[in-house]
Design a protein around this motif. Structure first.
Motif, PDB file in Angstrom:
ATOM      1  N   ILE A 269      10.283 -12.102   9.878  1.00 42.75           N
ATOM      2  CA  ILE A 269      10.988 -11.501  11.013  1.00 42.75           C
ATOM      3  C   ILE A 269      10.378 -11.970  12.330  1.00 42.75           C
ATOM      4  O   ILE A 269      11.090 -12.254  13.295  1.00 42.75           O
ATOM      5  CB  ILE A 269      10.958  -9.957  10.901  1.00 42.75           C
TER       6      ILE A 269
ATOM      7  N   HIS B  21      11.557 -15.554  12.913  1.00 48.51           N
ATOM      8  CA  HIS B  21      13.004 -15.656  13.129  1.00 48.51           C
ATOM      9  C   HIS B  21      13.458 -14.907  14.381  1.00 48.51           C
ATOM     10  O   HIS B  21      14.240 -15.441  15.184  1.00 48.51           O
ATOM     11  CB  HIS B  21      13.727 -15.117  11.893  1.00 48.51           C
ATOM     12  N   GLN B  22      12.980 -13.702  14.584  1.00 55.03           N
ATOM     13  CA  GLN B  22      13.498 -12.861  15.662  1.00 55.03           C
ATOM     14  C   GLN B  22      12.643 -12.894  16.926  1.00 55.03           C
ATOM     15  O   GLN B  22      13.186 -12.856  18.035  1.00 55.03           O
ATOM     16  CB  GLN B  22      13.650 -11.419  15.175  1.00 55.03           C
TER      17      GLN B  22
ATOM     18  N   GLY C  67      12.169 -17.009  17.491  1.00 55.77           N
ATOM     19  CA  GLY C  67      13.498 -17.591  17.643  1.00 55.77           C
ATOM     20  C   GLY C  67      13.802 -18.815  16.805  1.00 55.77           C
ATOM     21  O   GLY C  67      14.735 -19.564  17.107  1.00 55.77           O
TER      22      GLY C  67
ATOM     23  N   THR D 268      15.975 -19.665   9.654  1.00 51.24           N
ATOM     24  CA  THR D 268      15.425 -19.215   8.372  1.00 51.24           C
ATOM     25  C   THR D 268      14.743 -20.341   7.591  1.00 51.24           C
ATOM     26  O   THR D 268      13.812 -20.089   6.825  1.00 51.24           O
ATOM     27  CB  THR D 268      16.535 -18.601   7.491  1.00 51.24           C
TER      28      THR D 268
ATOM     29  N   LEU E 188      14.698 -10.081   5.500  1.00 46.76           N
ATOM     30  CA  LEU E 188      15.833 -10.707   6.185  1.00 46.76           C
ATOM     31  C   LEU E 188      17.150 -10.368   5.494  1.00 46.76           C
ATOM     32  O   LEU E 188      18.193 -10.231   6.142  1.00 46.76           O
ATOM     33  CB  LEU E 188      15.647 -12.226   6.229  1.00 46.76           C
TER      34      LEU E 188
ATOM     35  N   GLU F 184      18.112  -7.047   6.742  1.00 48.21           N
ATOM     36  CA  GLU F 184      18.582  -7.187   8.125  1.00 48.21           C
ATOM     37  C   GLU F 184      20.034  -7.670   8.145  1.00 48.21           C
ATOM     38  O   GLU F 184      20.839  -7.224   8.964  1.00 48.21           O
ATOM     39  CB  GLU F 184      17.698  -8.184   8.876  1.00 48.21           C
TER      40      GLU F 184
END
Length: 394
Positions: A35, A38-39, A42, A45, A238, A241
């Motif tokens: 996370i 990825h979040q 930025g 995957t 993920l 999510e």
């Protein structure tokens, strides 16, 4: 000298607790890093999967070296070095999070962190098992391997949700500090334990490559089974999510609980029925669990699937591991367990980018059907090994 069952268990637990400490540091960031990459940073995957997999690649490269250390210098040396690398990874992890506003610097530091974590895992690996066998004897191999697995996956199951809680209620930086502290604790504890070494015999030296080829049939089945665990540990948060579900780390905890319970309840079945038969049933149950996750329309069913996957995967490593070490002399057991462990490293190393590729091109919903198929192939390979072991009809 006869050692009581209680004393045997106590001694094995004393060694595998070192495995627990090492894998607990791994578990702390296991559910948070995908996370974060990825979040927060930025990246996509595939990048997230590749970065996570650097750890397993490093572990893969260190297995042979660790096995050589165990066979020549003793397991204590290998464990001490592993704890130092876990401590160093904690320091680097702290800087990863401190530089999160600069994504490429943070990602670069994270790659080094994962490398150090992988080196630590490669060095600790099967070393506590060898340590226990050197003191207690080969007759306790199945129990030592089983207990070591309980320690490793139990540590991951506890560490992952704790890491999520620490991020939610404290900050990311706290993960680095705790990782460093546990690494130092592990170093001091292993330093206090008695070293044991294999008594060298004047026999012809067997290359690591030859040992690797000897255990390869069992390791291949382990690698295929490992894809199930890898897909849950790396991508379940993920996956949750994607469906806007809460608490994806709970799947790893449920997996760990059933993994541990299975080893505790069925700890004698390998000795009773043989490693290949147990592995065959285990891989079938694991593939069934992944199929349940793939078909789940509610997070409750993913927990059921994770439970079945943990139940199935639990005995795969010790069942096939017992078969593997039967193929070598005691003086090569460190190398044999290291070579055998390579296959789970290959599995987990491939899982990140492979599952990331599936998620990126097919979608998140393709992850667990794909994993179920791969584990089913492992089931078929074990079945073939078992069939070919039996005498053929005239």
């Amino acid at each position: 000298m006869t050692v009581s069952l209680r004393e045997v268990n106590k001694k094995i637990l004393g060694y595998v607790s070192l495995t627990f400490l090492g894998y607990f540091t791994i578990g702390l960031s296991l559910a948070t890093l995908p996370i974060f990459i990825h979040q927060i940073l930025g990246f996509n995957t595939i990048i997230a999967g590749l970065v996570i997999s650097v750890q397993y690649i490093a572990t893969f490269l260190l297995r042979g070296y660790a096995g050589k250390i165990v066979d020549t210098k003793g397991p204590k040396v290998s464990v001490l070095r592993s704890m130092l690398f876990f401590a160093l990874s904690g320091i680097l992890l702290l800087f990863v999070f401190l530089f999160k506003s600069q994504p490429f610097i943070s990602l670069g530091l994270l790659l080094i962190t994962r490398l150090f974590t992988g080196i630590g895992e490669g060095l600790v690996g099967a070393s506590p098992i060898n340590w226990a066998l050197l003191e207690l004897g080969d007759e306790h191999a199945a129990k030592a391997i089983s207990f070591n697995g309980i320690a490793s996956y139990g540590a991951l199951a506890l560490g992952a949700p704790l890491g999520v809680l620490m991020v939610d209620h404290i900050n990311y930086e706290s993960l680095g500090l705790l990782t460093f502290a546990i690494g130092i604790l592990g170093y001091l504890y292993s330093k206090s334990k008695t070293p044991f070494r294999v008594i060298a015999k004047k026999t012809s030296t067997v290359s690591f490559k030859r040992v690797l080829l000897t255990v390869a049939p069992f390791g291949t089945c382990l690698a295929l089974g490992g894809l199930g665990f890898g897909s849950i540990s790396t991508f379940m948060t993920l996956y949750y999510e994607h469906f806007n579900w809460q608490n994806g780390a709970a799947c790893l905890t449920v997996f760990g609980i059933f993994f541990i319970l299975t080893r505790l309840v069925f700890n004698k079945v390998i000795d009773q029925y043989g490693g290949l038969k147990v592995a065959l049933v285990s891989l079938f149950v694991e593939s069934l669990g992944l199929l349940v996750i793939a078909l789940a329309l509610h997070p409750l069913w993913t927990l059921v699937g994770a439970a079945l996957t943990g139940l199935g995967f639990s005995l795969v490593f010790p069942a096939l591991g017992v078969e593997a070490i039967k193929k070598v002399d005691q003086s090569q057991q460190g190398s044999a367990l290291a070579a055998y462990g390579l296959f789970i490293d290959i599995s987990l190393g491939i899982t990140g980018p492979l599952i990331g590729f599936v998620a990126n091109n097919v979608g998140m919903t393709g992850i667990y059907p794909f994993s179920a198929v791969m584990v089913s192939i492992g089931f078929a390979v074990v079945g073939n090994l078992l069939y070919n072991r039996k005498p053929k009809l005239a």
